[in-house]
Enzyme design. Sequence first.
Site, short mmCIF file in Angstrom:
data_model
loop_
_atom_site.label_atom_id
_atom_site.label_comp_id
_atom_site.label_asym_id
_atom_site.label_seq_id
_atom_site.Cartn_x
_atom_site.Cartn_y
_atom_site.Cartn_z
N LYS A 118 9.15 17.41 -19.22
CA LYS A 118 7.76 17.93 -18.68
C LYS A 118 6.81 17.60 -20.00
O LYS A 118 5.79 17.17 -19.81
CB LYS A 118 7.77 19.32 -18.24
CG LYS A 118 8.22 19.10 -16.81
CD LYS A 118 8.20 20.81 -16.40
CE LYS A 118 8.42 20.84 -14.78
NZ LYS A 118 9.86 20.60 -14.66
N GLY A 166 13.09 22.67 -9.87
CA GLY A 166 13.86 23.62 -8.95
C GLY A 166 13.29 24.83 -9.06
O GLY A 166 13.92 25.90 -8.59
N GLY A 167 12.33 25.13 -9.82
CA GLY A 167 11.94 26.43 -10.06
C GLY A 167 12.50 27.24 -11.23
O GLY A 167 12.16 28.23 -11.90
N HIS A 210 0.68 20.93 -2.85
CA HIS A 210 1.68 19.91 -3.77
C HIS A 210 1.73 18.67 -3.01
O HIS A 210 2.36 18.49 -1.92
CB HIS A 210 3.25 20.57 -4.06
CG HIS A 210 4.15 20.04 -4.62
ND1 HIS A 210 5.06 20.66 -5.33
CD2 HIS A 210 4.42 18.70 -4.63
CE1 HIS A 210 5.65 19.72 -6.23
NE2 HIS A 210 5.31 18.42 -5.53
N GLU A 277 4.09 13.45 -8.70
CA GLU A 277 3.77 14.67 -7.96
C GLU A 277 2.64 15.02 -8.60
O GLU A 277 2.20 14.99 -9.83
CB GLU A 277 5.14 15.70 -8.05
CG GLU A 277 6.26 15.22 -7.77
CD GLU A 277 7.25 16.11 -7.47
OE1 GLU A 277 6.99 17.34 -7.37
OE2 GLU A 277 8.34 15.68 -6.81
N ARG A 294 13.85 8.82 -9.11
CA ARG A 294 14.89 8.96 -8.11
C ARG A 294 14.46 8.76 -6.79
O ARG A 294 13.20 8.88 -6.53
CB ARG A 294 15.87 9.89 -8.30
CG ARG A 294 15.25 11.35 -8.17
CD ARG A 294 16.34 12.46 -8.01
NE ARG A 294 15.63 13.78 -8.08
CZ ARG A 294 15.02 14.42 -7.22
NH1 ARG A 294 14.81 13.86 -6.00
NH2 ARG A 294 14.78 15.47 -7.34
#
Length: 658
Positions: A118, A166-167, A210, A277, A294
């Site tokens: 990130k 995934g948080g 989102h 995203e 992916r």
Amino acid sequence: MPRITTLLIANRGEIACRIMRTASALGYRTVAVYSQADADSRHVQIADQAVCIGPAPAAQSYLNIPAIIEAAQRSGAEAIHPGYGFLSENADFAQACMDAGLIFIGPSPEAIRLMGSKRQSKLAMLEAGVPCIPGYQGSAQDDATLTREAAAIGFPLMIKASAGGGGRGMRLVQDPAQLSGQLRSARAEAQSAFGSAELILERALIRPRHVEIQIFGDNHGNLVHLGERDCSVQRRHQKVIEEAPCPVVTPELRAAMGAEAVKAAASVNYSGAGTVEFMLDADGNYYFLEMNTRLQVEHPVTELVTGLDLVAWQLEVASGLPLPLRQEQIALQGHAIEVRLYAEDSRRDFVPQTGRVDLWQPANIEGVRIDHGLREGQAITAFYDPMLAKIIAHGTTREQARTRLINALEHSVLLGVNANQRFLINLLAHPQFAAGHTSTAFITEQFHSDPSLTPQPVAAEDLAMAAALLYQASARRCKLPPALQGWSNTAPIPSRFLLLNDGEVHAVQISTCSGEVAGSLNISVSGRCLHLRIIEQTGSVMVCELDGIRYRRPCLINGKRIALYCEQGNLQLEDVSHRPPAAAADVTSNRLLAPMDGAVTEVMAKVGEQVSKGQALLRMEAMKMEHTLKAQINGTISQLLASEGQQVKARQLLVEFN
């Protein structure tokens, strides 16, 4: 590029089956890999070849790069498709495939490595001019630097694991007093989950949407986007419902976000399928969040609104062909919505569910697609992700897609393993979702009191049906004809059943109805008297008439156990009519039992320690989710029967108190 004739799918479950469907239709031979726990799985059965790559734990099988490479070489595969999850975004795996002379169906290792961080990906996007959320993505990771940068960003803010997803490693910090503790917690979780404690900080966007853009590139410099998906309905930062197109995105906004997504992909020379995203605020401002290198779980909604097969595109690009369409040739038609069918109990904080698939009947409805990897008789274990299937509906309008999806969920029958169908149905039926008024805060702010999130009483009608089935099964074992069931030469003697469900016993009383149609029963349950007649029971379906209304219910009887598919989903009952009363020790709270199959990851207590009610004692991991087990009473630990790394079964005794 070498010609691909045989494709190995380095994954399992529904995505392996979905990839095989397209690959087989295009004439490729398919190779499955499987762990010992998956030997009887559907993806193994439908592949042309299958190779066992290790024991059940993912680290020893589906994450075992040498074993997967060897399986490809032994089977003669020229290419490997990683699906999603597992090794799909592992740059070392992509490189290992290339080093072994295999084609990796995905982008370059360099693109995967950059976008997997990130921190690094955000720096690259800022340099490319893609809008990003204000924050800190520097290399200095000491507390003093992060505290200073947090103050400059302002509160509330988000802490995120740089290598995460995934948080995990993600924390919302409302004020400066929380920062130190949340940094420590996020670092520890990030290190444990991803092997890296590196963090970034971002300004928190309150109630955003989102929205992600599907992009595709080839090896000839062509890049396009295929529109957007709205993935705002989330629980604990995990997507629950995905749809295309986004209800609030205009054609102008779609073009602008699509152009930014293509710019992001071009900056890393991207090829293959990917997703950029964004977070979209109420004013129409959008900010880069991350890029997934992916195929996404939710790719079917894009396929349904574009009429394209994204796996076919992936295979064509990997074979060296250019993209089959230009941007102006891509159009969106209608609306599609997808939900994820998970083996989890939403009534009990989404505890993962394990067991055996006794009955699986996916709905067959126009406009509905169901991607799954299930077969009857297979075991659902604690080793892998709890997703069982994806149910996707397409319609000319959003409302048509929504109602079709509800119908498909209600008519997809799963017995033997509990799933989250009622939770999904209630989400789709919620007025705010129906109106398209959702955000990432929707579940926590507007859905938190839904009945699907707490245990509900078993309906009297369902108890009556279950008892009638057991009554009829008992008569069949005695080889009584229907006319003589319950017959007596004196006053009819009622039959009494005690049915156990989730630790609660329900009393049901049945008596025959004299002078009526054979098989008619009067049933007393939950203070009500119901009139029921079983019209037909063949295989796994019962048809009955209850107080003048005819019902069709999928069901299975196995000795004293019965599974009944009803409005609340999979109802499992056990006939305990002749069982002696349970020992008091089994129902007291001085014993901590495992709530599920899984692995003990941390033990935070010791024998002789005095603990307080609510104190954390153990942590368990099942189906990639971590759960904290807490003391139910104040007391002293007399026995500690769990150790770190131990695999335990549901209801296994872990801790006992004095």
